[in-house]
Design a protein around this motif. Sequence first.
Motif, PDB file in Angstrom:
ATOM      1  N   LEU A  37      19.546  99.716 -22.486  1.00 38.90           N
ATOM      2  CA  LEU A  37      19.716  98.335 -22.868  1.00 38.90           C
ATOM      3  C   LEU A  37      19.055  98.156 -24.256  1.00 38.90           C
ATOM      4  O   LEU A  37      19.106  97.340 -25.029  1.00 38.90           O
ATOM      5  CB  LEU A  37      18.777  97.510 -21.864  1.00 38.90           C
ATOM      6  CG  LEU A  37      18.936  95.900 -21.962  1.00 38.90           C
ATOM      7  CD1 LEU A  37      20.305  95.343 -22.307  1.00 38.90           C
ATOM      8  CD2 LEU A  37      18.173  95.190 -20.602  1.00 38.90           C
ATOM      9  N   VAL A  82      20.031  96.352 -27.524  1.00 39.57           N
ATOM     10  CA  VAL A  82      19.342  95.448 -28.397  1.00 39.57           C
ATOM     11  C   VAL A  82      19.012  95.944 -29.647  1.00 39.57           C
ATOM     12  O   VAL A  82      19.087  95.152 -30.632  1.00 39.57           O
ATOM     13  CB  VAL A  82      18.076  94.938 -27.323  1.00 39.57           C
ATOM     14  CG1 VAL A  82      17.090  94.273 -28.364  1.00 39.57           C
ATOM     15  CG2 VAL A  82      18.445  94.360 -26.146  1.00 39.57           C
ATOM     16  N   LYS A  93      21.911  86.035 -26.728  1.00 41.91           N
ATOM     17  CA  LYS A  93      22.224  86.639 -25.812  1.00 41.91           C
ATOM     18  C   LYS A  93      21.448  88.166 -25.474  1.00 41.91           C
ATOM     19  O   LYS A  93      21.001  88.303 -24.463  1.00 41.91           O
ATOM     20  CB  LYS A  93      23.644  87.255 -25.934  1.00 41.91           C
ATOM     21  CG  LYS A  93      24.337  88.078 -24.789  1.00 41.91           C
ATOM     22  CD  LYS A  93      25.752  88.455 -25.215  1.00 41.91           C
ATOM     23  CE  LYS A  93      26.289  89.470 -24.119  1.00 41.91           C
ATOM     24  NZ  LYS A  93      27.598  89.808 -24.321  1.00 41.91           N
ATOM     25  N   ALA A  94      20.967  88.535 -26.721  1.00 46.33           N
ATOM     26  CA  ALA A  94      19.923  89.962 -26.504  1.00 46.33           C
ATOM     27  C   ALA A  94      18.665  89.404 -25.957  1.00 46.33           C
ATOM     28  O   ALA A  94      18.422  90.094 -25.111  1.00 46.33           O
ATOM     29  CB  ALA A  94      19.850  90.620 -28.052  1.00 46.33           C
ATOM     30  N   LYS A 108      18.307  87.070 -23.747  1.00 46.86           N
ATOM     31  CA  LYS A 108      18.049  86.733 -22.529  1.00 46.86           C
ATOM     32  C   LYS A 108      18.220  87.999 -21.914  1.00 46.86           C
ATOM     33  O   LYS A 108      17.396  88.188 -20.691  1.00 46.86           O
ATOM     34  CB  LYS A 108      19.613  85.951 -22.199  1.00 46.86           C
ATOM     35  CG  LYS A 108      19.688  84.732 -22.685  1.00 46.86           C
ATOM     36  CD  LYS A 108      20.660  83.884 -22.331  1.00 46.86           C
ATOM     37  CE  LYS A 108      20.578  82.413 -22.838  1.00 46.86           C
ATOM     38  NZ  LYS A 108      22.056  81.487 -22.548  1.00 46.86           N
ATOM     39  N   ASN A 109      18.891  88.986 -22.294  1.00 44.92           N
ATOM     40  CA  ASN A 109      18.900  90.508 -21.549  1.00 44.92           C
ATOM     41  C   ASN A 109      17.532  91.006 -21.449  1.00 44.92           C
ATOM     42  O   ASN A 109      17.258  91.486 -20.580  1.00 44.92           O
ATOM     43  CB  ASN A 109      19.940  91.517 -22.174  1.00 44.92           C
ATOM     44  CG  ASN A 109      21.207  91.147 -22.037  1.00 44.92           C
ATOM     45  OD1 ASN A 109      21.627  90.302 -21.151  1.00 44.92           O
ATOM     46  ND2 ASN A 109      22.377  91.405 -22.913  1.00 44.92           N
ATOM     47  N   HIS A 128      15.476  89.055 -18.688  1.00 46.64           N
ATOM     48  CA  HIS A 128      15.632  89.785 -17.337  1.00 46.64           C
ATOM     49  C   HIS A 128      15.014  91.189 -17.206  1.00 46.64           C
ATOM     50  O   HIS A 128      14.601  91.055 -15.984  1.00 46.64           O
ATOM     51  CB  HIS A 128      17.295  89.634 -17.305  1.00 46.64           C
ATOM     52  CG  HIS A 128      17.898  90.359 -16.082  1.00 46.64           C
ATOM     53  ND1 HIS A 128      17.658  89.579 -14.833  1.00 46.64           N
ATOM     54  CD2 HIS A 128      18.080  91.679 -15.632  1.00 46.64           C
ATOM     55  CE1 HIS A 128      17.919  90.277 -13.902  1.00 46.64           C
ATOM     56  NE2 HIS A 128      18.453  91.414 -14.472  1.00 46.64           N
TER      57      HIS A 128
END
Length: 293
Positions: A95, A99, A150-151, A153-154, A157
């Motif tokens: 991930l 990113v 979006k990145a 948010k990842n 999380h």
Amino acid sequence: MASSPLNVQPSSHARSNSLPSRQHPITSQIDENLNRLRASQSASISSSSIGNQLNCLQDLYDYVDMLLQLPLAQQALAQEQQRKCVEELLDGSLLLLDVCGTAKDALLQTKECTQELQSILRRRRGVEGLSNDVRKYITCRKAVRKAICKALKNLKHMENKLSSSSFSNDDETVAVISTLKQVEAVTISTLESLLSFISGPDAESKSSRWSLVSKLMHQKKVMCEEEQKINEIVNAEATVRSLIKSGNMKHVENVQNELQNSEMCIQDLDEGLESFFRRLIKARVTILNILNC
């Protein structure tokens, strides 16, 4: 006198054949870099501070590489009971690589639209007809913000998942995993800072837009270094918007200067990000090789 961590070599000494304890030079250097990064992340975000964080992150992963070369560190990661934790680390690194890719793309897209607008401004003698060219620049920045959102948010999380994990464990058989999780956590924070810097505030918001323009128009030409906390990328975007609104060609030179500053800032960040990216890949490959041995 303690030996330099750069000169640590496997030997018959008991310490070199065990997982690093808090007294081990490599672990001490990792801790030092972790603390440096945590401290820098509490400071104001600027291109200089982000660049320093990326440099520190590179140093941190150099020591992580040394950690992963220790024989019993490799044995610990290869243990079946640690398989789930190691797989989580590998998923996390994947991930983080994704990113990094988003950040690299964001920098590249912003650099390209910045250079294109610079070229157009050099050829034009008036602001007439610039609307379409400016619209392309603004559209590019919107696309960058969307991808970054979006990145982020990842990352959030991933950060929430890590926050529920405990990093303190006195069992040396899992100490290396605890250290790697702490490295992962500070990496997330650094990438969050980088992405937030590239994105900047939402310039479509009226209040944000006018605060940026106001900051630009009242900015003094000479400021002490401590006061220069300006985001070059956001600053350039604000000048472009103000140019179209004012329609005053006297502002073109200022816009060109800010676009040039933005381009140089992007170049510096991209170089730091690329160096870290290579180290992150190396760490992931090392762990995969350990599991496959």
